[in-house]
Design a protein around this motif. Structure first.
Motif, mmCIF file in Angstrom:
data_model
loop_
_atom_site.group_PDB
_atom_site.id
_atom_site.type_symbol
_atom_site.label_atom_id
_atom_site.label_comp_id
_atom_site.label_asym_id
_atom_site.label_seq_id
_atom_site.Cartn_x
_atom_site.Cartn_y
_atom_site.Cartn_z
ATOM 1 N N UNK A 50 0.844 -1.184 0.000
ATOM 2 C CA UNK A 50 0.000 0.000 0.000
ATOM 3 C C UNK A 50 0.883 1.239 0.000
ATOM 4 N N UNK A 51 0.550 2.186 -0.835
ATOM 5 C CA UNK A 51 1.345 3.418 -0.892
ATOM 6 C C UNK A 51 1.073 4.271 0.334
ATOM 7 N N UNK A 52 1.924 5.248 0.559
ATOM 8 C CA UNK A 52 1.830 6.034 1.767
ATOM 9 C C UNK A 52 0.769 7.119 1.686
ATOM 10 N N UNK A 56 -2.946 3.713 -2.602
ATOM 11 C CA UNK A 56 -3.053 2.766 -3.724
ATOM 12 C C UNK A 56 -2.546 1.411 -3.250
ATOM 13 N N UNK A 57 -3.228 0.359 -3.690
ATOM 14 C CA UNK A 57 -2.913 -0.983 -3.207
ATOM 15 C C UNK A 57 -2.555 -1.903 -4.362
ATOM 16 N N UNK A 68 -6.471 -9.245 2.028
ATOM 17 C CA UNK A 68 -6.810 -7.826 2.138
ATOM 18 C C UNK A 68 -5.798 -7.129 3.030
ATOM 19 N N UNK A 69 -5.199 -6.062 2.516
ATOM 20 C CA UNK A 69 -4.260 -5.263 3.310
ATOM 21 C C UNK A 69 -5.000 -4.038 3.831
ATOM 22 N N UNK A 70 -4.761 -3.738 5.096
ATOM 23 C CA UNK A 70 -5.328 -2.529 5.693
ATOM 24 C C UNK A 70 -4.269 -1.867 6.564
ATOM 25 N N UNK A 71 -4.497 -0.612 6.839
ATOM 26 C CA UNK A 71 -3.524 0.150 7.628
ATOM 27 C C UNK A 71 -4.265 0.989 8.653
ATOM 28 N N UNK A 102 7.713 4.655 -5.562
ATOM 29 C CA UNK A 102 6.705 4.987 -6.563
ATOM 30 C C UNK A 102 5.838 3.769 -6.841
ATOM 31 N N UNK A 103 4.689 3.998 -7.402
ATOM 32 C CA UNK A 103 3.699 2.937 -7.580
ATOM 33 C C UNK A 103 4.268 1.754 -8.368
ATOM 34 N N UNK A 104 5.042 2.043 -9.396
ATOM 35 C CA UNK A 104 5.561 0.961 -10.241
ATOM 36 C C UNK A 104 6.587 0.093 -9.511
#
Length: 125
Positions: A50-52, A56-57, A68-71, A102-104
């Motif tokens: 997950x981005x900061x 975006x996951x 499922x990731x959660x924060x 970065x996302x990539x």
């Protein structure tokens, strides 16, 4: 920066586990956070990250619809809920965090500098 992963264990196929990654020295909404796994004889692979900033996951194709990731920013904790577990999910699971990813690059293990110690997940009947 310290990360502490826990929650692994032995579970039957079809079962569930929730992994927890507790962080210190990290502001979760400033750090990208990810879960990776490594099975014997295989390379470490990105499972879910997950981005900061915008949340975006990424999910690996092999876990989409099951994990499922959660924060929780207040608790500085990241979770990985794993449902419908399969024997091929057996691995040591690690959490990782870093800034400026970065996302990539989110799924790349070499993009992260900070790692937890790993927790074993075994799916077997």
């Amino acid at each position: 920066v310290q990360l502490q992963a826990c929650g692994g264990g032995l579970v039957q196929p079809g079962g569930s586990l929730r992994l927890t990654c507790a962080t210190s020295g990290v502001t979760p909404d400033h750090y990208a956070t990810g879960w990776f796994r490594q099975a014997p004889g295989k390379e470490r692979e990105g499972v879910s990250c997950i981005t900061n900033d915008d949340g975006m996951i990424f999910y690996a194709d092999s876990v989409k619809g099951r994990f499922t990731i959660t924060r929780d920013n207040a608790k500085k904790t990241v979770y990985l809920q794993m449902d419908s577990l399969k024997p091929e999910d057996t691995a040591v699971y690690y959490c990782a965090a870093d800034r400026g990813i970065i996302l990539s690059d989110l799924r790349r293990a070499d993009a992260y500098d900070y790692w937890g110690q790993g927790t074993q997940v075994t799916v077997s009947s």
